[in-house]
Design a protein around this motif. Sequence first.
Motif, short mmCIF file in Angstrom:
data_model
loop_
_atom_site.label_atom_id
_atom_site.label_comp_id
_atom_site.label_asym_id
_atom_site.label_seq_id
_atom_site.Cartn_x
_atom_site.Cartn_y
_atom_site.Cartn_z
N PRO A 1 0.81 -1.22 0.00
CA PRO A 1 0.00 0.00 0.00
C PRO A 1 0.84 1.27 0.00
CG PRO A 1 -0.95 -1.61 1.50
CD PRO A 1 0.37 -2.16 1.06
N ALA A 2 1.95 1.26 0.75
CA ALA A 2 2.80 2.46 0.81
C ALA A 2 3.42 2.76 -0.55
CB ALA A 2 3.89 2.28 1.86
N THR A 3 3.88 1.72 -1.24
CA THR A 3 4.46 1.92 -2.57
C THR A 3 3.42 2.41 -3.54
OG1 THR A 3 6.16 0.22 -2.19
CG2 THR A 3 5.63 0.76 -4.49
N LEU A 4 2.22 1.86 -3.47
CA LEU A 4 1.14 2.30 -4.35
C LEU A 4 0.83 3.77 -4.12
CD1 LEU A 4 -1.15 1.86 -6.36
CD2 LEU A 4 -2.55 1.00 -4.46
N GLU A 5 0.75 4.18 -2.87
CA GLU A 5 0.43 5.57 -2.56
C GLU A 5 1.49 6.51 -3.13
OE1 GLU A 5 -2.16 7.88 0.52
OE2 GLU A 5 -1.51 5.84 1.00
N ARG A 6 2.74 6.15 -2.98
CA ARG A 6 3.82 6.99 -3.52
C ARG A 6 3.76 7.05 -5.05
NH1 ARG A 6 9.01 4.30 -1.10
NH2 ARG A 6 9.99 5.67 -2.67
N ALA A 7 3.43 5.92 -5.67
CA ALA A 7 3.33 5.90 -7.13
C ALA A 7 2.19 6.79 -7.62
CB ALA A 7 3.13 4.46 -7.61
N CYS A 8 1.07 6.73 -6.91
CA CYS A 8 -0.09 7.53 -7.32
C CYS A 8 0.18 9.03 -7.23
CB CYS A 8 -1.29 7.18 -6.44
SG CYS A 8 -2.03 5.57 -6.78
N ALA A 9 1.13 9.41 -6.38
CA ALA A 9 1.48 10.83 -6.26
C ALA A 9 2.26 11.31 -7.48
CB ALA A 9 2.30 11.05 -4.99
N VAL A 10 2.82 10.38 -8.24
CA VAL A 10 3.59 10.74 -9.44
C VAL A 10 2.69 10.74 -10.67
CG1 VAL A 10 5.49 10.03 -10.95
CG2 VAL A 10 5.68 9.75 -8.47
#
Length: 323
Positions: free
Chosen positions: A153-162
């Motif tokens: 989930p943390a990686t997904l959230e960071r990716a969505c910010a890009v």
Amino acid sequence: MKSRRLGADGPEVSALGLGCMTMSPVYGQSPDEAESLATLGRALELGITFWDTADVYGMGHNEALIGGFLAGRRDQVFLATKFGITRAGVNGDPGYVAEACEASLKRLGVDHIDLFYLHRAQPGRPIEETVGAMADLVHAGKVRFLGLSEVSPATLERACAVHPITAVQSEYSLWTRNPEDGILAACERLGVGFVPYSPLGRGFLTGGIGSPEDLDAGDWRRGNPRFQGEAFARNLTLVDKVRELAAARGVTPSQFALAWVLGRGPHVVPIPGTRRRSFLEDNAGALDVTLSSTDLAAIDAAFPRDLDAGQRYADAMMASLNG
């Protein structure tokens, strides 16, 4: 064919997809190419038009097979492919992203990829770097939507910010319920589609595998911990339970197991893999099965979330899972 939307603002796709990996020599002997092509044709007839492949399947063979079939039919399929797993390991280097995309476009014989997944996040490399390079492909018109596979989930959230992420692909089935520990809910919260692969437990939950000897000598599953020793024996008892529950509903084990995955939410679009028309048709029948509260209670009793069905990959491959 029923449809579902991948993500809050994503595309509509067939509610059931088709995993094409087994059309390449992954599970033992080389598949019957004529049957594989016939299965692709039958998928179109059934309206199963969300197709999944990857550059690593057959080291390019799978993309080339699908590309040959799609000549003159490109607009009939929502095409997803993946990059990032190489002979040398996981590669999410920004410079490699465009290179991998160009190679996939060439093998597929298309001018754009509908959904381009990062197959595995490279350990130690910020996800922002890789997704940023993937976003450049969207701006260039070579890719329509972006996806990730086996991420936390943390990686997904960071990716969505890009850049908006349209789908996350992870293993999910009656005996692989760890996505319920966070990523399934994260996808729903962030408006991301969830695409379960191996929703039939790599064929085990169909009831068609009763012994390791049922697998070809070169079958990759022979080295999978779930298909070995004590884990194999324990998992056979789970398959017996699927058979029992399915028989009570008058459906096949595959349809029962797939109906459960389909019932996890409207943002969930499973991609069971097959190279045979008969299995494809059986899988499609799951769309007409709705499980009752009694069914779901029986499933939770037989397949609790903390079920230990055996490690789902060997140690080296488990180390590549970001989730």
